[in-house]
Design an enzyme around this catalytic site. Structure first.
Site, PDB file in Angstrom:
ATOM      1  N   GLY A  11      -6.194  29.146   3.035  1.00 33.55           N
ATOM      2  CA  GLY A  11      -5.467  28.291   3.974  1.00 33.55           C
ATOM      3  C   GLY A  11      -4.048  28.792   4.178  1.00 33.55           C
ATOM      4  N   HIS A  22     -12.045  26.323  -0.258  1.00 31.40           N
ATOM      5  CA  HIS A  22     -12.087  25.695  -1.588  1.00 31.40           C
ATOM      6  C   HIS A  22     -11.647  24.234  -1.594  1.00 31.40           C
ATOM      7  CE1 HIS A  22      -7.795  25.697  -3.095  1.00 31.40           C
ATOM      8  NE2 HIS A  22      -7.660  26.482  -2.050  1.00 31.40           N
ATOM      9  N   THR A  29     -12.436  44.269   6.117  1.00 27.09           N
ATOM     10  CA  THR A  29     -13.889  44.066   6.087  1.00 27.09           C
ATOM     11  C   THR A  29     -14.209  42.622   5.706  1.00 27.09           C
ATOM     12  OG1 THR A  29     -14.172  46.361   5.483  1.00 27.09           O
ATOM     13  CG2 THR A  29     -16.032  44.903   5.015  1.00 27.09           C
ATOM     14  N   CYS A  75       0.319  23.377  -6.176  1.00 28.55           N
ATOM     15  CA  CYS A  75       1.294  24.454  -5.929  1.00 28.55           C
ATOM     16  C   CYS A  75       2.660  24.098  -6.465  1.00 28.55           C
ATOM     17  CB  CYS A  75       1.430  24.713  -4.433  1.00 28.55           C
ATOM     18  SG  CYS A  75      -0.130  24.878  -3.632  1.00 28.55           S
TER      19      CYS A  75
HETATM   20  N1  PLP Z   1      -2.158  23.379   3.281  1.00 23.91           N
HETATM   21  C1  PLP Z   1      -2.356  22.289   2.540  1.00 23.91           C
HETATM   22  C2  PLP Z   1      -2.063  20.941   3.131  1.00 23.91           C
HETATM   23  C3  PLP Z   1      -2.833  22.410   1.235  1.00 23.91           C
HETATM   24  O1  PLP Z   1      -3.023  21.317   0.498  1.00 23.91           O
HETATM   25  C4  PLP Z   1      -3.098  23.697   0.719  1.00 23.91           C
HETATM   26  C5  PLP Z   1      -3.564  23.869  -0.670  1.00 23.91           C
HETATM   27  O2  PLP Z   1      -3.371  23.028  -1.511  1.00 23.91           O
HETATM   28  C6  PLP Z   1      -2.883  24.805   1.540  1.00 23.91           C
HETATM   29  C7  PLP Z   1      -2.406  24.616   2.820  1.00 23.91           C
HETATM   30  C8  PLP Z   1      -3.137  26.186   1.062  1.00 23.91           C
HETATM   31  O3  PLP Z   1      -4.505  26.452   1.037  1.00 23.91           O
HETATM   32  P1  PLP Z   1      -5.060  27.653   0.122  1.00 23.91           P
HETATM   33  O4  PLP Z   1      -4.981  27.177  -1.288  1.00 23.91           O
HETATM   34  O5  PLP Z   1      -6.448  27.867   0.599  1.00 23.91           O
HETATM   35  O6  PLP Z   1      -4.174  28.810   0.387  1.00 23.91           O
END
Ligand code: PLP
Length: 392
Positions: free
Chosen positions: A70, A206, A242, A330
């Site tokens: 993401g 995920h 790829t 995060c």
């Molecule tokens: N955006 C939001 C709102 C999220 O909660 C997250 C992950 O917690 C992300 C983006 C990032 O996604 P990824 O972990 O797949 O990079």
């Protein structure tokens, strides 16, 4: 010990059917760009998956670009729209203004901070006490220089669902591109790019029972973005590299399952979430719930337990088999309180005492009963040790 996973906004477990297709396709090694049989078998699998991802969000397959996560999807849009390299984008929009909110995920905020250092102006819109962005403020912030508005569909920490369709309409009226980070929303609630009227939308495997390492971005037909990962012609040249056959197949399967089961799952999960909310409210004094009471993701419950630290609660719950998080995964590991909780007006001490429960399809009534047995006891014990509680 009983194990109860209530951290589905950090990541979701693999759906058993997704796991099954991964195992079935382990030998699908062909490069999807190869002309021979091995390659074409992979190409077919990738394109089938693209159709399934597109179907879940009511897009067309050509509007889906696969990425690795993401965060990459968000970066791709932000950097791809704002790129002013006339080599890759001869008609590059020269405006240097972007509008966003103060509660976005770091994968939106950090690329925007980089753009600020490069001379872009970013308007960081405030949110109200529920975490809602006011569409009127978006409208007022638009200037002739505005190239992009990016507002998340649903917040990962407090679950508040933003008025995306209203904001997208304003963006359209002003001919400004609109992106929404729907990483938490897709697969957990209904998301339809046509109803929302967005130009770009990010989603991630995920968070919807597919594995890590695969994600996608919706780019509305006819819009050109500069490639952020330059390489070969894969993904229409927008994202070289790829294709991750296995990951993409798994994401397609997860989207197909979500499409079939979403309504029933949402209803079930919301009931469990409400049982947990009422149970905590009835059993634990001096708490409050964050996020909007109705415009909230069905699986997310953010609770502030006054006078104690969220980190201690999460560790004690983990010792009793319950997995929760203090904010976003995060942000954990940082001593700073969550920027989302500060933005909705929580003082530091309350922001530090907040726990995010995020439910998933595997949760049961018994899981919630167990959480309601353990959480009040853990909170009581921690408060008995807390000087803040003693002094209150
Ligand atoms: N955006 C939001 C709102 C999220 O909660 C997250 C992950 O917690 C992300 C983006 C990032 O996604 P990824 O972990 O797949 O990079």
């Amino acid at each position: 010990m009983r194990k109860v996973y209530l951290d589905n906004n950090a990541t979701t477990p693999l759906h058993p059917e997704v796991k099954k297709v991964i195992v079935e396709n382990l030998d699908l090694f062909g490069n999807a760009s190869s002309v021979h049989f091995f390659g074409q078998e992979s190409r077919k699998a990738v394109e089938d998956a693209r159709k399934k991802v597109a179907a879940l969000i009511n897009a067309t397959p050509e509007e889906i670009v696969f990425t690795s996560c993401g965060s990459e999807s968000n970066n791709l849009v932000i950097k791809g729209v704002t790129c002013q390299d006339i080599y890759c984008k001869p008609d590059a929009h020269t405006g240097k203004h972007i509008i966003t909110s103060q509660i976005e995920h770091p994968s939106v905020m950090n690329p925007l901070r980089t753009l600020e250092r490069q001379g872009f102006k970013v308007t960081w819109l405030p949110v109200d006490k529920y975490g809602l962005v006011d569409p009127d403020l978006v409208k007022k912030a638009i200037t002739k220089q505005t190239v992009l508005i990016t507002i998340m569909t649903a917040n990962n920490e407090i679950g508040t669902i933003e008025p995306i369709a209203e904001i997208a309409k304003i963006a359209r009226e002003h001919e400004v591109y609109f992106h929404t980070d729907a990483v938490q929303a897709v697969g957990k609630m209904k998301v339809d790019v046509k109803d929302l009227g967005v130009d770009f939308l990010s989603l991630s495997g995920h968070k919807l029972y597919a594995p890590k390492g695969v994600a996608a971005v919706y780019i509305r037909k006819g819009i050109f973005v500069c490639p952020s990962l330059q390489g070969g012609h894969q993904e229409r040249g927008i994202r070289g590299g790829t294709e991750n056959n296995l990951g993409i197949i798994a994401l397609g399967k997860a989207c197909e399952i979500a499409m079939k089961n979403l309504d029933a799952e949402v209803e079930k999960i919301w009931k469990l979430r409400e049982k947990l909310r009422k149970g905590i409210e009835d059993r634990v004094p001096e708490i409050f719930i964050n996020g909007h009471p109705e415009r909230v993701m069905p699986n997310t419950l953010s609770v502030t337990f006054k006078y104690i630290e969220g980190e201690s609660i999460a560790l004690r719950l983990s010792a009793e088999g319950i997995a929760v998080s203090t904010g976003s995964a995060c942000a954990s590991g940082s001593l700073e309180p969550s920027h989302v909780l500060l933005a909705i007006g929580l003082p530091h001490e309350h922001a530090h005492g907040t726990i995010r429960f995020s439910l998933g399809i595997e949760n049961t009534e018994e899981d919630i009963d167990y959480a309601l047995e353990v959480v009040p006891r853990v909170v009581k014990e921690l408060r008995e040790m807390s000087p803040l509680w003693a002094r209150k």
